[in-house]
Enzyme design. Structure first.
Site, PDB file in Angstrom:
ATOM      1  N   PHE A   1       0.865  -1.176   0.000  1.00 15.50           N
ATOM      2  CA  PHE A   1       0.000   0.000   0.000  1.00 15.50           C
ATOM      3  C   PHE A   1       0.904   1.230   0.000  1.00 15.50           C
ATOM      4  CE2 PHE A   1      -2.534  -3.171   2.370  1.00 15.50           C
ATOM      5  CZ  PHE A   1      -3.694  -3.153   1.615  1.00 15.50           C
ATOM      6  N   PHE A  49       0.878   5.342   0.350  1.00 17.27           N
ATOM      7  CA  PHE A  49       0.023   6.467   0.718  1.00 17.27           C
ATOM      8  C   PHE A  49       0.678   7.761   0.250  1.00 17.27           C
ATOM      9  CE2 PHE A  49      -0.740   3.026   3.638  1.00 17.27           C
ATOM     10  CZ  PHE A  49      -2.109   2.905   3.557  1.00 17.27           C
TER      11      PHE A  49
END
Lengths: 320, 565
Positions: A205, A207
């Site tokens: 992930f 960000f």
């Protein structure tokens, strides 16, 4: 019923008492047995109250039915030497109506209650927020939002040399549709929402904070403020799940999705990919760090990269 | 159809399959042949299914061994994904669906409708013989370049498009063959139940398993073609680089999910409705009472069939489905609990006041009730969108559906084997071994799957080869449970094999049952009955008048105490 008759307590009374004990047991279990992890978002206590209701009802039904079954197996077991059959009872219409009606009422109650919970979690709001409807100003604003997010993530991926077009944005003429996850925020609090872009890829992930251009492998959010997560997948379907937030949203290639939540309890919680995404799916994890507001500002200051013209640009666009 | 006794067939130039000089082999070779006898085909399905059950069980063993420790250390991550894909596919398409439909359906339905065989015996044999090659294809895909499919039994694109192509295509071919087999079987059951009933036998006099199979077959025929079409499109995406489900080419992956679950949720009912039917046959016989509420049982099956077709999107609550859809599918899914609940209350009422024999068949059937009620309760919880959003794609879901398909259907399969083995072979199974098998299975099963609910609630996603070390303890408990389940199949296998030769002779009707398959010899002759098929209009006509006194078990007080008791 011979046993009961012998001690001269009416069957109806015994049944009533057992039923009451059962209901109390169920309520007690729902109240006192905790199976869930710590709650750390504004969603979580609402979710936990639904869980408690379901757990109580489930316990009552399960214990009741299993109790009845075990009682029947013991009480009505065939003794050695017995050769007769049981009573030739083929059915009982009032009974059938009763046990059709009771589950129907229970299920209806559970359905309405969970709908209410879902609405409180913001689930139903996304219909107006994110579905088509060019006449809706809100939808338009969100469209703009999504657009900026898609652009941001494309520029982020450009640096990585990946030029795969994201589904809807590959068509330059149309504004991309943004799919709403649950927890889309109220209009009022939206203004001060922390906006974060999430790119999910095999197997990480990433960000990105558009206001400060921070790129991070961990999600840092302030407690008590709404966070709007603009999510997009690069390759296959992933899912963003924080068990302590009781929130999960699939991140689907070609479907920019907005998920919003408000963290309440400072601490570090796991972010888990919950959709099979390849060999290292089990290792696709990250952490969400919930800060006190001051600590969050400090983190932002510490990690903001030195400004460049493009950063300033992308910083201003998404603000509606 | 007209009724004919076996002697009538001889002059008409169609010799019974077992006659010397016929094309069909005799003896055990029948079971390896293209036999048209529904009983042979039924047992072919059953034995073949058990072969794949042990294969799928071995794959489950690999999974539980890997998960005994939090790190990926037993097999490679790719292999792990291949194993979980094969485990799911084998257990669903090669074990449960063929056994509860094909095996028991073929063996029992012609008896129940009073026919000498299925409506289309050749289609029936074709349907079975599609299964071994399909299974072989699936197994061999493990050894091809790139290995077997790695995208789970759901094969969601874009993952299924990006993983090694050959294994995925072989997986699709195999599932297509199995789907074809399933459709052929479904058509055959519908035709047999509707058209081959013995004259004088009305629909509402059929044993409950016929209704269950009718409902199941309707689901099979309506929904399996959708899966087939979807998988063909997926294979185009893989082989020809079309863009039906490939977002990079403008495709839509959520459409695949809708189409996939349009079959695969009804598939759950294809796996459990026949089990409901089998339980409805077993309970009245061993409880010596009529099946309670026959008519409502029939309506509830049909209710499940209708509702089962409109609940598929509850598998997609986190996939960005619009809110109205989430609401609709929540309500539709919750309401399936109503007809299902009716069936369970009726079974409990069947047991109430019976003379229950606590034999292996009954114990497995009652454990089915316990497990399925538990799985049903977690199922209603899962239908609620907010609840599902937390536990979707976690071990909670894994636990839930294993309670349904293993605790539900597989327990019923074992119950059915104990119940019908005397009919299949003419010999009884050993009761002590049977109860031992039951005890091990029940404890092992619950030990294996109950802790997984907690794991899912607390943050363990499904389909992972590695996990947070804080989940290690309950995973190890679960693995011990799986080991017990594996061990439990030993007494079962020994019992099945030894009893075939040494078992007590069963006689035609050891359970004093009234359904038609017991009103012939054990094992039954080719064409089922010597002479005319019996007309059974009250398949559940058990029960003695209340004022009768059992001389075998009566005490003096019963005899002289008068009717006041």
């Amino acid at each position: 019923m011979i046993v009961l008759a012998a001690v001269a307590i009416p069957t109806a009374l015994v049944t009533l008492l057992i039923g009451m004990a059962l209901v109390l047991t169920g309520l007690w279990v729902g109240e006192n047995v905790s199976l869930l992890p710590q709650d750390a978002s504004s969603n979580a206590p609402v979710y936990d109250s639904l869980f408690q209701v379901l757990f109580s009802i489930g316990t009552i039904l399960f214990v009741g039915i299993v109790g009845l079954l075990v009682f029947s197996l013991i009480r009505f077991r065939r003794r050695p030497g017995e050769s007769l059959d049981g009573a030739a009872i083929e059915g009982n219409l009032p009974l059938e109506i009763l046990w059709t009606a009771i589950p129907a009422v229970v299920v209806l109650f559970v359905g309405i209650y969970s709908y209410d919970i879902y609405e409180r979690m913001g689930g139903m709001a996304s219909l107006n927020h994110h579905d088509l409807g060019p006449q809706s100003e809100l939808a338009h604003r969100h469209g703009g939002h999504g657009d900026a997010m898609v652009m941001a993530s494309i520029s982020a991926s450009d640096s990585g040399g990946d030029t795969t077009p994201a589904g809807p944005s590959s068509d330059p003429g149309s504004r991309p549709r943004v799919w709403g996850g649950i927890g889309v925020p109220d209009q009022a609090v939206e203004a001060e929402a922390v906006s974060v872009d999430l790119t999910a890829m095999q197997f990480a992930f990433i960000f990105h904070y558009p206001d400060t251009n921070i790129i991070s492998g961990e999600l840092h959010v302030p407690a008590g403020r709404t966070v709007e997560l603009h999510m997009e997948a690069r390759d296959v379907i992933h899912a963003f799940w924080v068990p302590q937030f009781r929130l999960k949203q699939d991140v689907i290639p070609g479907q920019p999705t907005v998920l919003s939540f408000t963290a309440t309890r400072p601490g570090s919680y796991p972010i888990v990919c919950a959709e099979l995404c390849g060999p290292y799916h089990g290792g696709m994890r990250s952490t969400v760090v919930v800060h006190e507001p001051d600590a969050y500002e400090a983190w932002l200051r510490q990690n903001t990269p030195t400004a460049s013209p493009t950063v300033a640009n992308s910083g201003t666009t998404p603000t509606a | 159809m007209t009724l004919a006794s076996p002697t009538d067939f001889q002059p008409q130039g169609e010799p019974p399959a077992s006659s010397p000089g016929g094309l069909q082999p005799d003896g055990w070779l029948r079971y390896l042949s293209f036999s048209l006898d529904h009983k042979v085909i039924g047992l072919q399905y059953l034995v073949c299914g058990f072969f794949f059950y042990f294969l799928g069980g071995a794959l489950a063993g690999v999974i539980r061994t890997e998960l005994a420790s939090p790190i990926s250390d037993f097999v490679s991550r790719e292999t792990y994904n291949e194993v979980l894909t094969l485990h799911g596919t084998v257990m669903i398409f090669l074990w449960i669906v063929p056994v509860v439909n094909g095996a028991f359906g073929n063996y029992l339905i012609p008896f129940y409708v009073g026919a000498r065989d299925m409506a289309f015996p050749r289609l029936n044999a074709v349907a079975f013989w599609l299964i071994p090659p399909a299974g072989l294809l699936l197994i061999t895909s493990y050894f091809v370049q790139g290995g077997a499919a790695q995208s789970g039994w759901t094969a969601y694109p874009p993952l299924s498009i990006t993983t090694p192509a050959l294994g995925q295509v072989l997986w699709i071919l195999s599932v297509l063959l199995l789907g074809g087999s399933s459709i052929f079987g479904g058509i055959n059951f519908i035709a047999t139940i509707l058209k081959l009933r013995r004259p004088g036998l009305k629909m509402m006099q059929l044993p409950m398993y016929c209704w269950a199979m009718l409902g199941t077959s309707i689901l099979v025929v309506l929904s399996t073609p959708v899966l087939a079409g979807t998988l063909i499109l997926l294979s185009f995406d893989i082989i020809a680089h079309t863009g039906f489900f490939n977002p990079a080419l403008g495709g839509n992956v959520v459409v695949y999910q809708h189409l996939f679950w349009f079959y695969s949720h009804p598939a759950v009912y294809i796996m459990v409705l026949p089990a409901f039917g089998l339980v409805s046959e077993i309970l009245p016989i061993h409880a010596r009472k009529p099946l309670f509420g026959y008519t409502t049982m029939v309506y509830s099956i049909m209710g499940i069939v209708v509702l089962g077709l409109v609940v598929w999107a509850h598998h997609m609550f986190t996939s960005g489905t619009p809110p109205w859809m989430r609401l609709f599918f929540t309500i539709a899914t919750s309401f399936i609990a109503v007809p299902t609940g009716i069936k369970f209350f009726n079974w409990l009422a069947t047991l109430w006041g019976g003379k229950i024999a606590l034999n292996s068949a009954m114990l497995f059937a009652c454990a089915f009730i316990v497990n399925f009620v538990f799985g049903g309760i977690t199922g209603v919880a899962l239908a609620q969108v907010p609840f599902d959003i937390h536990v979707h794609d976690t071990y909670f879901v894994v636990a839930h559906f294993h309670y349904i398909v293993y605790g539900g259907t597989v327990f019923v399969i074992f119950s059915s084997v104990y119940h019908w083995y005397p009919k299949f072979t003419g010999r009884m199974l050993n009761e002590h071994l049977g109860r031992f098998h039951f005890l091990l299975t029940f404890i092992g099963f619950n030990l294996c799957f109950a802790p997984q609910h907690w794991l899912g609630l607390n943050g363990m996603p499904r389909r992972v080869a590695e996990y947070d070390p804080s989940f290690a303890t309950w995973n190890q408990v679960s693995s011990v449970g799986a080991l017990l389940m594996a061990i439990s199949s030993l007494p079962f296998l020994i019992n099945i094999l030894v009893s075939a030769y040494r078992g007590e002779i069963a006689g035609d009707n050891p359970w004093r049952a009234l359904t038609p398959e017991w009103l012939t010899t054990s094992p039954p002759p080719v064409e089922n009955w010597i002479g005319e098929a019996p007309l059974v209009t009250h398949p559940y006509g058990y029960g003695s008048a209340q004022d009768q006194i059992d001389l075998g078990a009566a005490t003096g007080r019963d005899l002289w105490g008068g009717p006041g008791l």
